[in-house]
Design an enzyme around this catalytic site. Structure first.
Site, PDB file in Angstrom:
ATOM      1  N   SER A   7      10.954   2.169  -2.921  1.00 18.18           N
ATOM      2  CA  SER A   7      12.101   1.347  -2.513  1.00 18.18           C
ATOM      3  C   SER A   7      12.475   0.398  -3.647  1.00 18.18           C
ATOM      4  CB  SER A   7      11.756   0.534  -1.266  1.00 18.18           C
ATOM      5  OG  SER A   7      12.719  -0.488  -1.107  1.00 18.18           O
ATOM      6  N   HIS A  32      14.606   5.297  -2.792  1.00 18.37           N
ATOM      7  CA  HIS A  32      14.923   4.751  -1.461  1.00 18.37           C
ATOM      8  C   HIS A  32      15.729   3.468  -1.662  1.00 18.37           C
ATOM      9  CE1 HIS A  32      14.295   4.112   2.874  1.00 18.37           C
ATOM     10  NE2 HIS A  32      14.172   2.828   2.560  1.00 18.37           N
ATOM     11  N   ASP A  34      17.872   0.388  -0.048  1.00 19.03           N
ATOM     12  CA  ASP A  34      17.984  -0.391   1.181  1.00 19.03           C
ATOM     13  C   ASP A  34      19.227  -1.260   1.194  1.00 19.03           C
ATOM     14  OD1 ASP A  34      15.488   0.198   2.685  1.00 19.03           O
ATOM     15  OD2 ASP A  34      14.547  -0.512   0.843  1.00 19.03           O
ATOM     16  N   MET A  36      21.500  -3.907   3.181  1.00 21.12           N
ATOM     17  CA  MET A  36      21.386  -4.901   4.266  1.00 21.12           C
ATOM     18  C   MET A  36      22.622  -5.782   4.301  1.00 21.12           C
ATOM     19  SD  MET A  36      17.504  -6.134   3.549  1.00 21.12           S
ATOM     20  CE  MET A  36      16.181  -4.949   3.333  1.00 21.12           C
ATOM     21  N   HIS A  65      19.243   3.900   2.996  1.00 27.61           N
ATOM     22  CA  HIS A  65      18.847   3.374   4.305  1.00 27.61           C
ATOM     23  C   HIS A  65      19.783   2.228   4.661  1.00 27.61           C
ATOM     24  CE1 HIS A  65      15.401   1.130   6.656  1.00 27.61           C
ATOM     25  NE2 HIS A  65      16.399   1.481   7.438  1.00 27.61           N
ATOM     26  N   MET A  67      20.934  -0.662   6.786  1.00 29.47           N
ATOM     27  CA  MET A  67      20.573  -1.642   7.812  1.00 29.47           C
ATOM     28  C   MET A  67      21.800  -2.510   8.034  1.00 29.47           C
ATOM     29  SD  MET A  67      16.754  -2.331   6.388  1.00 29.47           S
ATOM     30  CE  MET A  67      17.148  -1.489   4.856  1.00 29.47           C
ATOM     31  N   MET A 136      10.462   2.770  11.235  1.00 30.46           N
ATOM     32  CA  MET A 136      10.170   1.476  10.611  1.00 30.46           C
ATOM     33  C   MET A 136       8.775   1.014  11.027  1.00 30.46           C
ATOM     34  SD  MET A 136      12.778   0.854   8.760  1.00 30.46           S
ATOM     35  CE  MET A 136      12.015  -0.641   8.133  1.00 30.46           C
ATOM     36  N   PHE A 142      13.034  -7.075   4.943  1.00 27.00           N
ATOM     37  CA  PHE A 142      12.324  -7.598   3.770  1.00 27.00           C
ATOM     38  C   PHE A 142      11.248  -6.628   3.296  1.00 27.00           C
ATOM     39  CE2 PHE A 142      13.788 -11.014   6.470  1.00 27.00           C
ATOM     40  CZ  PHE A 142      14.503 -11.812   5.583  1.00 27.00           C
ATOM     41  N   GLY A 143      11.034  -6.619   1.993  1.00 34.06           N
ATOM     42  CA  GLY A 143       9.912  -5.884   1.440  1.00 34.06           C
ATOM     43  C   GLY A 143       8.645  -6.714   1.565  1.00 34.06           C
ATOM     44  N   GLY A 144       7.519  -6.087   1.331  1.00 38.16           N
ATOM     45  CA  GLY A 144       6.263  -6.823   1.241  1.00 38.16           C
ATOM     46  C   GLY A 144       5.664  -7.279   2.552  1.00 38.16           C
ATOM     47  N   ASP A 174       8.549   3.683   6.704  1.00 42.07           N
ATOM     48  CA  ASP A 174       9.147   2.651   5.863  1.00 42.07           C
ATOM     49  C   ASP A 174       8.614   1.274   6.220  1.00 42.07           C
ATOM     50  OD1 ASP A 174      10.723   1.211   4.169  1.00 42.07           O
ATOM     51  OD2 ASP A 174      12.628   1.726   5.130  1.00 42.07           O
ATOM     52  N   GLY A 175       7.838   0.707   5.298  1.00 40.81           N
ATOM     53  CA  GLY A 175       7.374  -0.665   5.459  1.00 40.81           C
ATOM     54  C   GLY A 175       5.867  -0.793   5.445  1.00 40.81           C
ATOM     55  N   GLY A 176       5.360  -1.564   4.491  1.00 41.29           N
ATOM     56  CA  GLY A 176       3.926  -1.860   4.463  1.00 41.29           C
ATOM     57  C   GLY A 176       3.024  -0.701   4.102  1.00 41.29           C
ATOM     58  N   GLY A 196       7.641   0.035  -1.476  1.00 42.89           N
ATOM     59  CA  GLY A 196       8.309  -0.955  -2.319  1.00 42.89           C
ATOM     60  C   GLY A 196       7.300  -1.738  -3.122  1.00 42.89           C
TER      61      GLY A 196
END
Ligand code: DX5
Ligand code: ZN
Length: 215
Positions: A7, A32, A34, A36, A65, A67, A136, A142-144, A174-176, A196
């Site tokens: 990402s 990827h 993102d 937003m 993606h 959002m 998700m 948010f990333g991270g 997607d995420g973490g 990411g």
């Protein structure tokens, strides 16, 4: 072997060219991207103009993606910017089937993203029409953030539904995603890993991508 989709939200926006070159030389499969809008999610990132730059920087698949609310208003702009896959959120679409038809008629692959609270069973009547489900594993914006463990159960449920219907829909997480949890995510049935922070904040991003690919 999983598809690895770093990402770019976690890239260095002061020197994107270096990060794009790194990705192009790496084993990463997709970019990827993102998007937003500050309405669907409590953050604002970038739009078609920036994606157009990424498109020019790579021949890899651009996995966009969205959002955003009212994604139908912008689908054509994202196609023109170079999106190969366009993913919309089930929670943002009153007429999801119509949105998917629009994306496909524009010549892109179509994805549906679902937030952590949204049951995968809600996808059963749209799975035949789409190419990808983006599950998700954090609340989008948010990333991270930290991976929500219940996602593993959702992956298994969705894998079962897809296999029972003999469909080819890909499951993207997607995420973490980290080097520590990626193996269990794949074992649960995921096809695509978005990463990411794990990629861009690591000491050796190319090596990290290779490690994710080798899982
Ligand atoms: C979150 C985005 C993600 C994010 C992932 O809303 O959709 O793609 O960039 O970042 P990490 O891998 O750092 O959780
Ligand atoms: Zn994303």
């Amino acid at each position: 072997m999983p598809i690895v989709a770093p990402s770019l939200l976690s890239a260095n926006f002061l020197n994107l060219e270096a990060d794009c070159n790194m990705l192009n030389e790496s084993e990463a499969d997709w970019y990827h991207l993102d998007v937003m809008d500050g309405r669907f999610v409590p953050n604002i990132s970038f739009g078609p103009m920036i994606i157009d730059f990424f498109r020019k920087a790579t021949t890899k698949i651009c996995d966009v993606h969205l959002m955003i609310v009212e994604p139908e208003k912008y689908a054509e702009q994202f196609k023109n910017a170079g999106a190969d896959i366009l993913t919309v959120h089930i929670e943002a679409c009153h007429h999801l089937h119509r949105n998917i038809q629009q994306i496909k008629s524009l010549g892109m692959k179509a994805g549906v993203a679902v937030n952590p609270h949204t049951p995968v069973s809600l996808l059963s009547d749209i799975l035949h029409d789409i190419d990808l489900v983006c599950l998700m594993s954090v609340n989008p914006g948010f990333g991270g953030q930290k991976f929500i463990p219940h996602t593993l159960e959702k992956i298994k449920q969705l894998r079962k539904i897809i296999d029972e219907k003999s469909l080819k829909v890909q499951i993207e997480i997607d995420g973490g995603v980290t080097l520590e949890n990626a193996a269990s995510i794949i074992a649960a049935g995921a096809d695509v890993l978005v990463a990411g922070n794990t990629v861009f904040k690591s000491a050796n991003p190319k090596e990290t991508i290779a490690k994710l690919k080798a899982l």
